[in-house]
Design a protein around this motif. Sequence first.
Motif, short mmCIF file in Angstrom:
data_model
loop_
_atom_site.label_atom_id
_atom_site.label_comp_id
_atom_site.label_asym_id
_atom_site.label_seq_id
_atom_site.Cartn_x
_atom_site.Cartn_y
_atom_site.Cartn_z
N LEU A 1 -1.42 -11.11 -5.00
CA LEU A 1 -0.42 -9.98 -5.33
C LEU A 1 1.00 -10.44 -5.26
CD1 LEU A 1 -2.34 -7.53 -2.83
CD2 LEU A 1 -2.84 -7.83 -5.47
N GLU B 1 -15.63 -3.59 -9.66
CA GLU B 1 -14.81 -4.95 -10.12
C GLU B 1 -15.20 -5.75 -8.88
OE1 GLU B 1 -10.83 -3.78 -10.27
OE2 GLU B 1 -11.02 -3.52 -12.35
N HIS C 1 -7.84 -12.74 -5.05
CA HIS C 1 -6.62 -11.91 -5.64
C HIS C 1 -5.14 -12.44 -5.32
CE1 HIS C 1 -9.07 -8.21 -6.43
NE2 HIS C 1 -9.86 -8.78 -5.51
N ARG D 1 -9.21 4.90 -4.64
CA ARG D 1 -8.96 3.63 -5.28
C ARG D 1 -8.03 4.13 -6.49
NH1 ARG D 1 -8.84 -1.82 -5.66
NH2 ARG D 1 -9.66 -2.64 -7.66
N ARG D 2 -6.78 3.74 -6.40
CA ARG D 2 -5.58 3.98 -7.41
C ARG D 2 -5.55 2.91 -8.47
NH1 ARG D 2 -2.07 7.31 -4.82
NH2 ARG D 2 -0.81 7.12 -6.83
N ALA D 3 -4.77 3.32 -9.49
CA ALA D 3 -4.41 2.41 -10.56
C ALA D 3 -3.13 1.62 -9.99
CB ALA D 3 -4.04 3.26 -11.81
N PHE D 4 -3.07 0.59 -10.90
CA PHE D 4 -1.78 -0.22 -10.80
C PHE D 4 -0.41 0.65 -10.96
CE2 PHE D 4 1.62 -2.92 -12.44
CZ PHE D 4 1.50 -4.08 -11.67
N SER E 1 0.86 -1.07 0.00
CA SER E 1 0.13 0.05 0.07
C SER E 1 0.69 1.27 0.10
CB SER E 1 -0.79 -0.02 1.41
OG SER E 1 -1.65 1.07 1.32
N SER F 1 -0.32 -8.18 -10.29
CA SER F 1 -1.64 -8.49 -9.35
C SER F 1 -2.74 -9.15 -10.46
CB SER F 1 -2.36 -7.15 -8.95
OG SER F 1 -3.06 -6.53 -9.98
N TYR G 1 -1.80 -5.08 -19.17
CA TYR G 1 -3.02 -5.57 -18.47
C TYR G 1 -3.79 -6.33 -19.41
CZ TYR G 1 -7.89 -4.96 -17.57
OH TYR G 1 -9.22 -5.02 -17.17
N ARG H 1 -2.39 -0.04 -6.06
CA ARG H 1 -4.00 -0.71 -6.04
C ARG H 1 -4.67 -0.96 -4.88
NH1 ARG H 1 -7.06 -2.01 -10.47
NH2 ARG H 1 -7.48 -4.16 -9.87
#
Length: 322
Positions: A158, A304, A156, A108-111, A35, A170, A49, A114
């Motif tokens: 990771l 998602e 998930h 909420r963030r992008a890769f 994080s 991920s 992706y 995440r």
Amino acid sequence: MRFFSAVLGLCALLAQGPAHAELPTDPLSWLGRISSAGQRLNYVGTFVYQSGGHVETSRIAHRVDVNGEHERLEVLDGSPREIIRRGNEVHCVLPDERTVIIDEAGGRRAFPARLPASLSGLAESYRIRKGEVSRVAGYEAQALVLEPKDDLRYGHTLWAEMQSGLLLKSRMIDENGGLIEQFSFSDVRIGGEVDEELLASRFEPGEGWRVVNARGSGMAADDAGWVLAEALPGYSLTSVMQRPLGRERGQAVHMVFSDGLAAISVFIEPVGDGSAIGLGPVSNGAINIYKRTVDGHLVTTLGEAPERAVRRIGDNIRSVAQ
């Protein structure tokens, strides 16, 4: 003979790798490292992706300095798209449409960033364990496995770089173990300087371009006028905002429900011309979408998360006036 003995000894030392700092043993501490690493480290890389038959490559550059986070993400396949971040402001540049969309960075963030800053409650919804150590993009990576405890969220895996904790890969899977989506660095440089030119847009919006201000304003949940009549296990309301719909269309209420990893958004807007088209469930890659009309409003729920979770939240949104 001495020469070969010395070479073999050197190879043995190199094979052992550098001395490692003390690494966490519990999986929750690893999640905390993932994080923070995505937000506090400098890095430059290319990631892929994959969702179904769709494969897309992007390049990202991320720098942190006294003025906060700076980031540029460019999609390298198909129509050009670029996301520029300066602190809390995000510009999505769409050259083919000659459009720039301005928004604020959300929770909420992008890769590869995440995971949210707060991980409290994850253990209530997921069984979390360490997996094996493997190589991703040339780095040793610790796998973390999150298995859902019910059918209201996806599983998930990771992969975190051993020394920095940066998320290198991920994977999201369904209840049958099928791949829903995957992000994975093909190459990445962690740390070091990130030049300003890597963060600057390569497009110059000017005359003839359209600028869309999509920034919302936060509001108290009690003032939204809408509530979730029946809570969804593990999910809680994390934010409520008003977002502009455009000229003469008023405002939409945007509510976000999250379990700390999965996030489901609800957009509530007045019913307009054509808004009743496409009601019901539909999927778009990893995102499930569900639309219905309630009390003269269109309620669009998406995230998602499995369709059953998205639908249950959508079906339980009620107007306070009802």
